[in-house]
Design a protein around this motif. Structure first.
Motif, short mmCIF file in Angstrom:
data_model
loop_
_atom_site.label_atom_id
_atom_site.label_comp_id
_atom_site.label_asym_id
_atom_site.label_seq_id
_atom_site.Cartn_x
_atom_site.Cartn_y
_atom_site.Cartn_z
N GLY A 1 40.37 18.88 -45.88
CA GLY A 1 40.92 20.22 -45.71
C GLY A 1 39.87 21.30 -45.63
N THR A 2 38.58 20.95 -45.49
CA THR A 2 37.53 21.95 -45.38
C THR A 2 37.10 22.07 -43.93
OG1 THR A 2 35.82 20.29 -45.80
CG2 THR A 2 36.69 21.48 -47.71
N ASP A 3 36.41 23.16 -43.63
CA ASP A 3 35.94 23.40 -42.26
C ASP A 3 34.61 22.69 -42.05
OD1 ASP A 3 38.13 24.94 -41.55
OD2 ASP A 3 37.24 26.77 -42.36
N LEU A 4 34.62 21.39 -42.24
CA LEU A 4 33.41 20.60 -42.10
C LEU A 4 33.64 19.46 -41.13
CD1 LEU A 4 32.36 20.30 -45.86
CD2 LEU A 4 31.44 21.89 -44.17
N GLU A 5 32.61 19.12 -40.39
CA GLU A 5 32.61 17.93 -39.55
C GLU A 5 31.63 16.94 -40.15
OE1 GLU A 5 31.58 19.03 -35.61
OE2 GLU A 5 33.29 20.37 -35.34
N PHE A 6 31.96 15.65 -40.11
CA PHE A 6 31.05 14.68 -40.70
C PHE A 6 30.98 13.42 -39.84
CE2 PHE A 6 35.23 13.98 -42.48
CZ PHE A 6 35.39 12.60 -42.48
N LEU A 7 29.83 12.79 -39.90
CA LEU A 7 29.56 11.56 -39.17
C LEU A 7 29.16 10.49 -40.18
CD1 LEU A 7 29.00 9.98 -36.49
CD2 LEU A 7 26.65 10.87 -36.65
N PRO A 8 29.99 9.47 -40.42
CA PRO A 8 29.60 8.41 -41.36
C PRO A 8 28.36 7.67 -40.86
CG PRO A 8 31.96 8.34 -40.89
CD PRO A 8 31.35 9.27 -39.89
N TRP B 1 27.88 7.32 -46.82
CA TRP B 1 26.99 8.46 -46.67
C TRP B 1 27.27 9.08 -45.31
CZ3 TRP B 1 25.43 9.91 -51.00
CH2 TRP B 1 24.90 9.04 -51.96
N CYS B 2 27.39 10.40 -45.27
CA CYS B 2 27.71 11.10 -44.03
C CYS B 2 26.72 12.22 -43.79
CB CYS B 2 29.11 11.71 -44.09
SG CYS B 2 30.43 10.53 -44.47
N VAL B 3 26.47 12.52 -42.52
CA VAL B 3 25.78 13.76 -42.18
C VAL B 3 26.86 14.78 -41.89
CG1 VAL B 3 25.53 13.14 -39.72
CG2 VAL B 3 24.03 14.85 -40.74
N VAL B 4 26.76 15.96 -42.52
CA VAL B 4 27.85 16.94 -42.53
C VAL B 4 27.35 18.26 -41.97
CG1 VAL B 4 29.57 18.07 -43.99
CG2 VAL B 4 28.72 15.80 -44.62
N GLN B 5 28.20 18.92 -41.20
CA GLN B 5 27.90 20.25 -40.67
C GLN B 5 29.15 21.11 -40.73
OE1 GLN B 5 27.25 18.34 -36.61
NE2 GLN B 5 27.99 20.37 -35.98
N VAL B 6 28.96 22.41 -40.64
CA VAL B 6 30.10 23.34 -40.65
C VAL B 6 30.74 23.33 -39.27
CG1 VAL B 6 30.79 25.75 -40.92
CG2 VAL B 6 29.03 24.78 -42.41
N ARG B 7 32.06 23.13 -39.25
CA ARG B 7 32.79 23.05 -37.98
C ARG B 7 32.69 24.38 -37.23
NH1 ARG B 7 37.29 21.32 -39.78
NH2 ARG B 7 37.01 19.12 -39.20
N GLY B 8 32.36 24.29 -35.95
CA GLY B 8 32.31 25.48 -35.10
C GLY B 8 31.02 26.25 -35.17
N LYS B 9 30.13 25.90 -36.09
CA LYS B 9 28.85 26.61 -36.20
C LYS B 9 27.84 25.99 -35.23
CE LYS B 9 24.77 26.87 -39.08
NZ LYS B 9 24.12 26.35 -40.30
N PRO B 10 27.27 26.79 -34.31
CA PRO B 10 26.26 26.25 -33.41
C PRO B 10 25.02 25.81 -34.20
CG PRO B 10 27.07 28.39 -32.63
CD PRO B 10 27.56 28.21 -34.03
N LEU B 11 24.58 24.61 -33.96
CA LEU B 11 23.38 24.11 -34.63
C LEU B 11 22.13 24.55 -33.89
CD1 LEU B 11 24.42 20.44 -35.49
CD2 LEU B 11 24.34 22.40 -37.05
#
Length: 324
Positions: free
Chosen positions: A158-165, A274-284
């Motif tokens: 339910g958070t605004d995060l994207e993750f890649l296992p 273990w996942c690499v996580v970033q904020v959804r919608g935020k340009p990296l």
């Protein structure tokens, strides 16, 4: 835009950020290689431009005002955009250049250097700023835009995060060599509950996952000792203060050396990722995007790394092969 704001300088914002981080004018002066009066002058000039106090003193402790919080976020955004511009210009010159701001959950700190080393072999001009903390701290820094991406487990739903296992994270029960349970086969979680359980501080991802799992399995430990850091928790097990539930890969050297023993518990390991996580919608930034793309495209190499980091079967007393 109000005209006074056009008088802001990046140097002033750098000094201001140093004061925010250090919560002290004198420590900020040491960080910035300035005198304390020079730091105070820069902050006063900023307050004149903003038109409001930036700090309050309460019981001799420095706190940001609402205006200070707003200015700090703006400063971080500006520095992040400048860093991204620098990376983009480097890309135009044909070389990936810049800094990766990576937040790492403390029990994954053994893994992050290996992942970054693999990435840097293809991009030698990329630098690393690595911050280690518990799950809650890493998550907070990521959402505050203080990290580009994070390496963690148990990403909240339910958070605004994207993750890649990336890798399997097997949590196992460990004890010191010679413990009464060491070497016994077919234990249950309830067999462990008569001994003290050493747990991390509130905010630890491993602690939260284990508490949820133990509750699900109705395994209640009558005595729990809170240990505020992963290294201290591991040392406390060695000292015989109790048992602990720890990521197997994070203690691989201890298991191989026989300074810790993995207990044979039927309901374990508890498996997470273990996942690499970033904020959804935020340009990296270009560097952060390249890092995520690299991890996404190197899954077989990362899986091989995970296998290589696992302790060998029989490497120490009570150690058993990883479950399939």
């Amino acid at each position: 835009m109000r005209k006074p704001l056009m008088r802001l300088t990046f140097r002033q914002l750098q000094v201001f950020e140093a004061v925010c981080e250090a919560r002290s004018y004198s420590r900020a002066a040491d960080i910035m290689a300035l005198t304390q009066p020079a730091v105070s002058l820069q902050v006063r000039q900023l307050e004149e431009v903003v038109g409001a106090p930036l700090f309050n003193y309460v019981n001799r402790t420095l706190y940001l005002t609402e205006a200070g919080e707003a200015l700090r976020q703006t400063g971080r955004d500006l520095f992040a955009r400048l860093g991204s511009l620098d990376m983009q210009l480097s890309n135009l010159r044909g070389a990936l250049h810049g800094q990766l701001r990576l937040g790492v959950e403390s029990s994954a700190q053994y893994l992050a250097p290996h992942l970054f080393s693999q990435f840097r072999s293809s991009h030698p001009q990329v630098d690393l700023a690595l911050t280690v903390g518990n799950h809650a701290r890493v998550l907070r820094r990521l959402t505050e835009n203080r990290e580009d991406v994070a390496l963690m487990s148990g990403v909240p739903s339910g958070t605004d995060l994207e993750f890649l296992p990336l890798l399997d994270n097997a949590i196992v029960a460990v004890a010191r060599p010679g413990h009464a349970l060491a070497g016994r086969r077919g234990l249950s979680l309830r067999d462990l509950t008569t001994y003290p359980l050493l747990v991390r501080e509130v905010g630890s991802g491993t602690r939260q996952a284990c508490e949820d799992y133990l509750k699900q399995k109705r395994a209640h430990f009558a005595e729990q000792l809170e240990i505020g850091a992963f290294e201290a928790q591991r040392e406390a097990v060695r000292a015989g203060l109790g048992l602990a539930l720890l990521p197997r890969q994070a203690i691989r050297s201890d298991l191989a050396a026989g300074s810790l023993v993995e207990l044979d518990v039927a309901e374990l390991p508890l498996r997470r990722s273990w996942c690499v996580v970033q904020v959804r919608g935020k340009p990296l930034s270009p560097v952060a995007q390249a890092f995520v793309d690299y991890l996404r495209g190197q899954r077989s190499l990362i899986n091989a790394l995970g296998i290589a980091l696992e302790p060998a079967a029989g490497a120490g007393p009570g150690v058993r092969p990883a479950a399939d």
